[in-house]
Motif scaffolding. Structure first.
Motif, PDB file in Angstrom:
ATOM      1  N   LYS A   3       0.981   1.721   7.274  1.00 47.68           N
ATOM      2  CA  LYS A   3       1.294   0.623   6.365  1.00 47.68           C
ATOM      3  C   LYS A   3       1.429  -0.689   7.120  1.00 47.68           C
ATOM      4  O   LYS A   3       1.847  -0.714   8.277  1.00 47.68           O
ATOM      5  N   LYS A  25       5.191  -2.247  -4.185  1.00 50.71           N
ATOM      6  CA  LYS A  25       4.361  -1.412  -5.062  1.00 50.71           C
ATOM      7  C   LYS A  25       2.990  -1.115  -4.455  1.00 50.71           C
ATOM      8  O   LYS A  25       2.247  -0.300  -4.986  1.00 50.71           O
ATOM      9  N   GLN A  26       2.665  -1.760  -3.342  1.00 54.10           N
ATOM     10  CA  GLN A  26       1.383  -1.548  -2.677  1.00 54.10           C
ATOM     11  C   GLN A  26       1.510  -0.367  -1.717  1.00 54.10           C
ATOM     12  O   GLN A  26       2.395  -0.351  -0.859  1.00 54.10           O
ATOM     13  N   SER A  27       0.625   0.599  -1.847  1.00 48.86           N
ATOM     14  CA  SER A  27       0.715   1.815  -1.031  1.00 48.86           C
ATOM     15  C   SER A  27       0.473   1.560   0.457  1.00 48.86           C
ATOM     16  O   SER A  27       0.910   2.350   1.294  1.00 48.86           O
ATOM     17  N   PHE A 114      -2.689 -10.403  -2.233  1.00 51.24           N
ATOM     18  CA  PHE A 114      -2.824  -9.143  -1.502  1.00 51.24           C
ATOM     19  C   PHE A 114      -4.049  -9.155  -0.587  1.00 51.24           C
ATOM     20  O   PHE A 114      -4.003  -8.651   0.534  1.00 51.24           O
ATOM     21  N   ARG A 118      -4.101  -8.445   3.483  1.00 48.70           N
ATOM     22  CA  ARG A 118      -4.938  -7.391   4.072  1.00 48.70           C
ATOM     23  C   ARG A 118      -5.972  -7.967   5.036  1.00 48.70           C
ATOM     24  O   ARG A 118      -6.226  -7.400   6.101  1.00 48.70           O
TER      25      ARG A 118
END
Length: 161
Positions: A3, A25-27, A114, A118
């Motif tokens: 992560k 909430k993001q895996s 997001f 990333r």
């Protein structure tokens, strides 16, 4: 799956809690800590070893630029994304030169938010398109006026292209 370890520095409690809630909430993301004003930032970074720092550009009680400089000096591998509503050209210039890896506008949509995290985590440098234009304008202005720093700014901006 490893992560993305995120430290969030935002002085607006409602915004800080909302961003942290979205990130949780993001895996592939993990909020290791949230900080209100940049207090004890180096200690927090040493303790949690974040991959990404999300930093509010306009902290009330701290100088965000100074936080970037100290963070890059002590933790050069940590990537910093600056968040602001409408950053000034001069701010973008200073933060790019200080070594930030990206900017995200606070009115960006969630998908872009997001995606920026990333992308920066994977090594990209991210500037919203209209901020890139303002940096090019500043390079031209400095070159035309014979002011120093045009070449330095261009070299810093190359990282984002």
């Amino acid at each position: 799956m490893k992560k993305i370890q995120i430290l969030l520095i935002e002085d607006n409690r409602l915004l800080r809690d909302g961003i942290a809630s979205m990130l949780k909430k993001q895996s592939d993301m993990h909020v290791v800590a949230t900080v209100g004003n940049g207090e004890n930032i180096l200690t927090t970074m040493e303790k949690h070893k974040p991959n990404i720092v999300l930093l509010d550009l306009g902290l009330r009680n701290q100088n965000s630029l100074q936080i970037v400089k100290l963070s890059k000096q002590h933790f050069p591998e940590t990537k910093i994304i600056v968040m602001d509503l409408i950053p000034l050209q001069a701010d973008v210039f200073e933060f790019v030169q200080a070594g930030v890896s990206g900017f995200i506008l606070k009115d960006a949509n969630v998908a872009d938010f997001f995606k920026t995290i990333r992308s920066v985590y994977q090594g990209a440098k991210v500037l919203p398109p209209h901020l890139t234009g303002s940096l090019f304008s500043q390079i031209v202005e400095r070159a035309v006026n014979g002011g120093g720093g045009a070449l330095n700014l261009l070299q810093s901006l190359k990282r984002f292209v």
